[in-house]
Design a protein around this motif. Sequence first.
Motif, PDB file in Angstrom:
ATOM      1  N   SER A  34       0.861  -1.183   0.000  1.00  0.00           N
ATOM      2  CA  SER A  34       0.000   0.000   0.000  1.00  0.00           C
ATOM      3  C   SER A  34       0.898   1.234   0.000  1.00  0.00           C
ATOM      4  CB  SER A  34      -0.906  -0.013   1.226  1.00  0.00           C
ATOM      5  OG  SER A  34      -0.131  -0.007   2.402  1.00  0.00           O
ATOM      6  N   PRO A  35       0.342   2.391  -0.351  1.00  0.00           N
ATOM      7  CA  PRO A  35       1.150   3.611  -0.322  1.00  0.00           C
ATOM      8  C   PRO A  35       1.683   3.880   1.086  1.00  0.00           C
ATOM      9  CG  PRO A  35      -0.912   3.997  -1.481  1.00  0.00           C
ATOM     10  CD  PRO A  35      -1.009   2.637  -0.849  1.00  0.00           C
ATOM     11  N   LEU A  36       2.834   4.537   1.152  1.00  0.00           N
ATOM     12  CA  LEU A  36       3.387   4.924   2.442  1.00  0.00           C
ATOM     13  C   LEU A  36       2.469   5.931   3.116  1.00  0.00           C
ATOM     14  CD1 LEU A  36       7.099   5.614   1.437  1.00  0.00           C
ATOM     15  CD2 LEU A  36       6.260   3.685   2.773  1.00  0.00           C
ATOM     16  N   SER A  37       2.438   5.887   4.422  1.00  0.00           N
ATOM     17  CA  SER A  37       1.702   6.920   5.146  1.00  0.00           C
ATOM     18  C   SER A  37       2.512   8.216   5.057  1.00  0.00           C
ATOM     19  CB  SER A  37       1.536   6.517   6.616  1.00  0.00           C
ATOM     20  OG  SER A  37       2.793   6.591   7.274  1.00  0.00           O
ATOM     21  N   PRO A  38       1.867   9.366   5.200  1.00  0.00           N
ATOM     22  CA  PRO A  38       2.628  10.625   5.173  1.00  0.00           C
ATOM     23  C   PRO A  38       3.757  10.651   6.203  1.00  0.00           C
ATOM     24  CG  PRO A  38       0.304  11.097   4.930  1.00  0.00           C
ATOM     25  CD  PRO A  38       0.422   9.614   5.241  1.00  0.00           C
ATOM     26  N   ALA A  39       3.530  10.095   7.392  1.00  0.00           N
ATOM     27  CA  ALA A  39       4.578  10.085   8.423  1.00  0.00           C
ATOM     28  C   ALA A  39       5.774   9.235   7.988  1.00  0.00           C
ATOM     29  CB  ALA A  39       4.014   9.566   9.743  1.00  0.00           C
ATOM     30  N   ASP A  40       5.518   8.056   7.426  1.00  0.00           N
ATOM     31  CA  ASP A  40       6.624   7.204   6.952  1.00  0.00           C
ATOM     32  C   ASP A  40       7.349   7.855   5.782  1.00  0.00           C
ATOM     33  OD1 ASP A  40       6.099   5.265   8.864  1.00  0.00           O
ATOM     34  OD2 ASP A  40       4.907   4.012   7.506  1.00  0.00           O
ATOM     35  N   ALA A  41       6.599   8.470   4.888  1.00  0.00           N
ATOM     36  CA  ALA A  41       7.213   9.138   3.739  1.00  0.00           C
ATOM     37  C   ALA A  41       8.093  10.302   4.209  1.00  0.00           C
ATOM     38  CB  ALA A  41       6.132   9.632   2.778  1.00  0.00           C
ATOM     39  N   ARG A  42       7.631  11.064   5.192  1.00  0.00           N
ATOM     40  CA  ARG A  42       8.439  12.171   5.735  1.00  0.00           C
ATOM     41  C   ARG A  42       9.709  11.644   6.390  1.00  0.00           C
ATOM     42  NH1 ARG A  42       3.354  14.019   6.699  1.00  0.00           N
ATOM     43  NH2 ARG A  42       2.858  15.923   5.571  1.00  0.00           N
ATOM     44  N   SER A  43       9.609  10.511   7.069  1.00  0.00           N
ATOM     45  CA  SER A  43      10.777   9.912   7.707  1.00  0.00           C
ATOM     46  C   SER A  43      11.846   9.582   6.666  1.00  0.00           C
ATOM     47  CB  SER A  43      10.362   8.648   8.464  1.00  0.00           C
ATOM     48  OG  SER A  43      11.477   7.989   8.985  1.00  0.00           O
ATOM     49  N   ILE A  44      11.428   9.027   5.530  1.00  0.00           N
ATOM     50  CA  ILE A  44      12.371   8.736   4.436  1.00  0.00           C
ATOM     51  C   ILE A  44      12.919  10.036   3.870  1.00  0.00           C
ATOM     52  CG2 ILE A  44      12.568   7.857   2.083  1.00  0.00           C
ATOM     53  CD1 ILE A  44      10.536   5.674   2.886  1.00  0.00           C
ATOM     54  N   ALA A  45      12.035  10.999   3.628  1.00  0.00           N
ATOM     55  CA  ALA A  45      12.444  12.259   3.011  1.00  0.00           C
ATOM     56  C   ALA A  45      13.493  12.969   3.854  1.00  0.00           C
ATOM     57  CB  ALA A  45      11.218  13.153   2.815  1.00  0.00           C
ATOM     58  N   ARG A  46      13.322  12.964   5.155  1.00  0.00           N
ATOM     59  CA  ARG A  46      14.229  13.713   6.026  1.00  0.00           C
ATOM     60  C   ARG A  46      15.597  13.055   6.146  1.00  0.00           C
ATOM     61  NH1 ARG A  46       9.122  15.324   9.135  1.00  0.00           N
ATOM     62  NH2 ARG A  46       8.748  17.334   8.149  1.00  0.00           N
ATOM     63  N   ARG A  47      15.733  11.826   5.681  1.00  0.00           N
ATOM     64  CA  ARG A  47      17.061  11.191   5.621  1.00  0.00           C
ATOM     65  C   ARG A  47      17.870  11.747   4.455  1.00  0.00           C
ATOM     66  NH1 ARG A  47      15.075   5.023   6.484  1.00  0.00           N
ATOM     67  NH2 ARG A  47      14.226   5.345   8.568  1.00  0.00           N
ATOM     68  N   PHE A  48      17.200  12.323   3.481  1.00  0.00           N
ATOM     69  CA  PHE A  48      17.870  12.848   2.297  1.00  0.00           C
ATOM     70  C   PHE A  48      18.117  14.348   2.382  1.00  0.00           C
ATOM     71  CE2 PHE A  48      16.178   8.897   0.763  1.00  0.00           C
ATOM     72  CZ  PHE A  48      17.103   8.459  -0.154  1.00  0.00           C
TER      73      PHE A  48
ATOM     74  N   ALA B 258      10.191  21.889   4.585  1.00  0.00           N
ATOM     75  CA  ALA B 258       9.202  22.334   3.601  1.00  0.00           C
ATOM     76  C   ALA B 258       9.420  21.630   2.265  1.00  0.00           C
ATOM     77  CB  ALA B 258       9.267  23.847   3.420  1.00  0.00           C
ATOM     78  N   PHE B 259      10.680  21.525   1.835  1.00  0.00           N
ATOM     79  CA  PHE B 259      10.966  20.844   0.566  1.00  0.00           C
ATOM     80  C   PHE B 259      10.626  19.366   0.679  1.00  0.00           C
ATOM     81  CE2 PHE B 259      13.747  18.533  -2.360  1.00  0.00           C
ATOM     82  CZ  PHE B 259      13.337  19.094  -3.553  1.00  0.00           C
ATOM     83  N   ALA B 260      10.991  18.769   1.814  1.00  0.00           N
ATOM     84  CA  ALA B 260      10.678  17.352   2.025  1.00  0.00           C
ATOM     85  C   ALA B 260       9.173  17.134   1.977  1.00  0.00           C
ATOM     86  CB  ALA B 260      11.252  16.880   3.357  1.00  0.00           C
ATOM     87  N   ASP B 261       8.417  18.033   2.577  1.00  0.00           N
ATOM     88  CA  ASP B 261       6.956  17.906   2.559  1.00  0.00           C
ATOM     89  C   ASP B 261       6.402  18.030   1.140  1.00  0.00           C
ATOM     90  OD1 ASP B 261       6.899  17.487   5.272  1.00  0.00           O
ATOM     91  OD2 ASP B 261       6.306  19.541   5.770  1.00  0.00           O
ATOM     92  N   GLN B 262       6.984  18.922   0.333  1.00  0.00           N
ATOM     93  CA  GLN B 262       6.559  19.047  -1.073  1.00  0.00           C
ATOM     94  C   GLN B 262       6.828  17.750  -1.825  1.00  0.00           C
ATOM     95  OE1 GLN B 262       8.857  22.396  -2.408  1.00  0.00           O
ATOM     96  NE2 GLN B 262       7.213  23.850  -1.997  1.00  0.00           N
ATOM     97  N   CYS B 263       7.988  17.152  -1.573  1.00  0.00           N
ATOM     98  CA  CYS B 263       8.331  15.887  -2.233  1.00  0.00           C
ATOM     99  C   CYS B 263       7.376  14.779  -1.804  1.00  0.00           C
ATOM    100  CB  CYS B 263       9.770  15.489  -1.926  1.00  0.00           C
ATOM    101  SG  CYS B 263      11.010  16.538  -2.715  1.00  0.00           S
ATOM    102  N   VAL B 264       7.071  14.731  -0.513  1.00  0.00           N
ATOM    103  CA  VAL B 264       6.151  13.723   0.014  1.00  0.00           C
ATOM    104  C   VAL B 264       4.790  13.872  -0.658  1.00  0.00           C
ATOM    105  CG1 VAL B 264       4.834  13.058   2.072  1.00  0.00           C
ATOM    106  CG2 VAL B 264       7.314  13.360   2.206  1.00  0.00           C
ATOM    107  N   GLU B 265       4.307  15.110  -0.739  1.00  0.00           N
ATOM    108  CA  GLU B 265       3.006  15.343  -1.368  1.00  0.00           C
ATOM    109  C   GLU B 265       3.020  14.954  -2.842  1.00  0.00           C
ATOM    110  OE1 GLU B 265       0.064  19.065  -2.352  1.00  0.00           O
ATOM    111  OE2 GLU B 265       1.273  19.150  -0.528  1.00  0.00           O
TER     112      GLU B 265
END
Length: 128
Positions: free
Chosen positions: A29-43, A48-55
């Motif tokens: 299933s798609p990642l939850s927003p919280a899990d997606a943010r966790s991945i994004a913040r590793r990069f 704000a940019f990470a949140d845009q990427c997650v969205e």
Amino acid sequence: MTTRIEGDPLDAHWRSLAGGGTLVTVDLSPLSPADARSIARRFIDVAAFADQCVERAGGNPLFLEQLLRGAADLTDGRLPASIQSVVLARTDLLSAQDRRAIQAASVLGQHFNRAHLRGAAAGAAVRL
């Protein structure tokens, strides 16, 4: 091999072509927003940019990772709209010879051997 149901279903015909090989399917299933943010913040640290990427990624982990990995290559500050856009943007960063090789390979489809690629690339002055 990976696939998406809506684009390449593993139907009975495909399974018959696979022979006696073991087939395991995992429905993700798609990642939850919280899990997606966790991945994004590793990069990247910029929330704000990470949140845009997650969205933009909409829960697709491959798309999210590619957006974040390609952040340094953004020339106009706009995020690519699709995974295809990410691939095309990355292709533009290759040398002219590598781009010609990819263009030659693209006419061959998903499966080909080196001899076929050499034949397709012959007119494009690509050395393989």
